[in-house]
Write an enzyme that holds these catalytic residues in place. Sequence first.
Site, mmCIF file in Angstrom:
data_model
loop_
_atom_site.group_PDB
_atom_site.id
_atom_site.type_symbol
_atom_site.label_atom_id
_atom_site.label_comp_id
_atom_site.label_asym_id
_atom_site.label_seq_id
_atom_site.Cartn_x
_atom_site.Cartn_y
_atom_site.Cartn_z
ATOM 1 C CB SER A 165 -5.447 9.915 -5.876
ATOM 2 O OG SER A 165 -5.995 11.995 -5.231
ATOM 3 C CE LYS A 217 -4.634 14.191 -7.625
ATOM 4 N NZ LYS A 217 -5.381 13.958 -6.601
ATOM 5 C CG ASP A 238 -12.197 19.394 2.094
ATOM 6 O OD1 ASP A 238 -11.639 19.571 3.111
ATOM 7 O OD2 ASP A 238 -12.303 17.835 1.519
ATOM 8 C CB SER A 262 -1.491 11.903 -4.618
ATOM 9 O OG SER A 262 -2.820 12.010 -4.717
ATOM 10 C CG ASN A 270 -6.338 17.196 -4.823
ATOM 11 O OD1 ASN A 270 -6.443 15.766 -5.486
ATOM 12 N ND2 ASN A 270 -6.768 17.369 -3.738
ATOM 13 C CB THR A 294 -1.505 6.775 -3.067
ATOM 14 O OG1 THR A 294 -0.673 7.796 -3.106
ATOM 15 C CG2 THR A 294 -0.061 5.686 -2.797
ATOM 16 N N GLY A 295 -3.958 6.954 -3.021
ATOM 17 C CA GLY A 295 -6.175 7.904 -3.037
ATOM 18 C C GLY A 295 -6.047 7.408 -1.768
ATOM 19 C CB SER A 296 -5.610 8.241 1.168
ATOM 20 O OG SER A 296 -6.364 8.647 2.746
#
Length: 966
Positions: A86, A89, A180, A328, A330, A435-437
């Site tokens: 993420s 973004k 997903d 975050s 999407n 953040t990004g995970s």
Amino acid sequence: MKRLLSRTGCWLLLVMLLFQLAAVPAFAQDTAVRAEPLAAGIEQLLAELDKNPESIGLHAGIQVYDLTEKKILYSHLADRTYVPASNMKLFTTIAALDRLGPDYQWKTEVYLTGEVSNGGVLNGDLVLKGLGDPSLTSADLQSIASALKEKGIEQVNGKLLVDDSYFDGIRLGFGWMWDDEPYGYSAQISALAVHKNAVNITVEPGAAAGDTPVLTMDPGTEYLQVDNQLQTVAGKGSQIAVERPRGTNRLIFTGTIGVDAPPYEEAVTMEDPALFAADIWMQRLGAAGIKLHPQAKAEKTTVTNGVPFYTHLSPPLSEIITELNKESDNFYAEMLLKTLGAVEKGEGSAEAGSEVVAEVLKRAGIEGGFVQKDGSGLSRFNWITASQMVRLLSFVQDQEYRDVFEQSLPVAGVDGTLKNRLKGTAAEKRVAAKTGSMGGVNTLSGYATAKNGNKLAFSILINGIYKSKYARDLQDRIAILLAEYPQSQAPGGETSEETTYKLSALLDPIVAEAEGAGITAGVLVKKAGGAEEAGEPAVWFEHEADTLLTPASNLKLLTTAAALDQLGSDYQYATELWGSAAPPSNGIYQGDLYLKGYGDPTLHTEDKLKVQEGVSIESIVAWLKEQGIKRVNGDLILDESYFDQQRLGLGWAWDDESYYYNPLLGALAMNRGTVMIEFEPGSGVGDPVPIQLLPKTDYVTVINEAKTVSADQPKTFAIERDRGTNTIHVTGNLPLGTAQDYERVPVENPALYVGTVLRETMEKDGISFGGNSDIRIGTVPAQAVKWTSFHSRPLSEIITYLNKRSDNFYAEMLLKTLGAVRKQEGSASAGVEVVMETLDRLGVPSNFDMVDGSGLTRYNLISPRHVAALLEGMAAHDEYQTYLDSLPIAGVDGTLANRMKGTAAADNARAKTGTLTGVSSLSGYVHTQDGQTLIFSIMLNGYTPKSGFLIGIQDRIVEALASYAD
């Protein structure tokens, strides 16, 4: 080589920092003295990770830049490309602020195709047109409906039309994973979108154990069908799974919820969400008191001109990006990317939006060297560097929208995705970052306010994560060091010097080329046998050999090794024929006929799809004819119960489903799960493209719209299958002079494919069926009579084909076979358990991730040291010769047939290849010039625009090994 771990006072670190400064002239200032304690602190954190088997494989690109004093404070692998999750973004939101401005608002428009009478009756159609508003809610639709009522519309006698043409028709991001899709974070993208193209399902337990749980939907809609297979059980626990079969709007809830459990909530998605918006729109019109025609039905349209009757405006972009970045989101990011394309390029696509982002990045001084495939970072085909991220964050500081952007970021210990991190530390309220995970990936980029008041921009991109805890801890501890800067205390500790290996002088320059191109290179070379001889280390070279990387098809080395160990090279697959009764003496069989599969990957038809000897549909029919069978008056029942019903590997990309390498799986399947379409140009310009389907079957429907064009015209010919169906479209232009070729296309429901072709072949050969006979899925009943069993060629031959040709279908069928044979569960997860148990016995550590059998999923993470340990273990195994013989030979056959020809490696190196976009690997065995056997594993991950660059690096390493002599 291994990672250089320097401590306070280590001059090597200062040299490294000065070198990095020289590489970034826009940021250049001497920072070594001030930065040293911070740098030493971060290096110590990295050193700790290298000592822990659960964190040793992660690799990080890190950069810290002092915005106040205009200098780099720390840089570690900052020019390597990483999957950003993420953090992508930030690219999207900065570009949106730059091109659209903080005050930009999306429109949703209403058009009328007829006149409104004095009595408020619209004698025409009502059209709702979306222009990409990501924030549109059912409440907004209610407001729009109420506004129409206020403007005098009382009744609509025409159709309710919706227009989502502002964006293209591609609903999912490039490379998103099929598993997903049911979940809200992977919602489909459409220009007309309501409630983020998802509905919230709440599951509440029944009144007592055994009762059916209660499901509620918000917003309520008939566009989705819910299949509630849940059960209430005793206790407080819940085990709930949701599935939405590909290409459908059917939601299947399975599992249990405790009678005392709290409600379970899940945001679930849908196909073609504009029609979902239409359903909600219809409800809101009724709630506003606007009468609709009794036969009113929502349909799609495209509005090309006219003046809107009413326009609804979204909140400004400044508010949208706050939710986007803090939570975050999407969906917001993807809608924003396509909006950029639509507004700036006249094309509402991710590709056009990414072009706009690239233009903004160029203005920030970032020209190339990255890949953006989506707006949110959900795609694993995105690649960026930490230095690019820091440069972009620095660029923002000189823009009018700086404050708007910074206010959109989560604040440590305060809100968003950082709300529960860094509380009670020096970083609380002093770090604002994105953040990004996702599996194997964890990132953090943003700003920190140092203790001296300086503002720092930083980026921490971490890939290759076995346990996510260690990546988050590393980020948090770095954030604390930044907040304490310049009073960060450098920890003590010994200096770790660079290790020199026997082949360092030979291989270091080659590996350095890969690193210089931004590639993460993991390499291990050791002498076969492993033990040190006469004081000579067994390892002749290593470079980041513990780094966890995506292996691609190198993973097949694990699957095939376990199969040989567990099943043996003589193992044969069975396919059984059963009947409700024994074969009749008069040739007229009155019962059901059963075909039971046990996962034979070689089952085939006798045509060009055949790649190995073994059981064919024709041989089954021939046996039936030998028994005198002339007619079957029962059903043909296909038993595929030996394997589970998961047709695709976890993490496989949705947009690969039309391609042969992405087959659907089942215990009864043939032709590697595919049909073949042969094609060539017609005889003249304008002629249809002649095609031929193999096998000739009615199981698939081929719609051929392709045309022949002149030789100087571009080739746009394409073959695609509608998702979740067996309808194949042949489209585009095929120039004259194009050579005859073919494509293999996967089919749905592989057992029914087998059954259909079997019946068609039987009928062709004179065995008829009763008028009411059917083809269906079922299981062989206990009272059935076994007629015969057909057997495949031995596993040794199957594995040879598998590895030589790198066949994904074979590998996945083999993995499920391992689970079925050893765990009585024909699933990929059970097969992986068997592989891991085998590797443990072979001396391979288990601190890596294996998810499928072929290497097609990017969830797999493994290091060169793991693979080399496997190869070493197999070198001492009873099945070694079979294993070795299965591997492609350089310059001779398989996937290495055209590589390393005319070198010392030709007809010498035996190795498994592995290739995905941004991934290339090669692992196997090679003899040196003086006859010593070496084991090698080379894994390369990262973005490079140079075609063949990664393969070239591998070949040069192997050629150097083959040419080496003591």
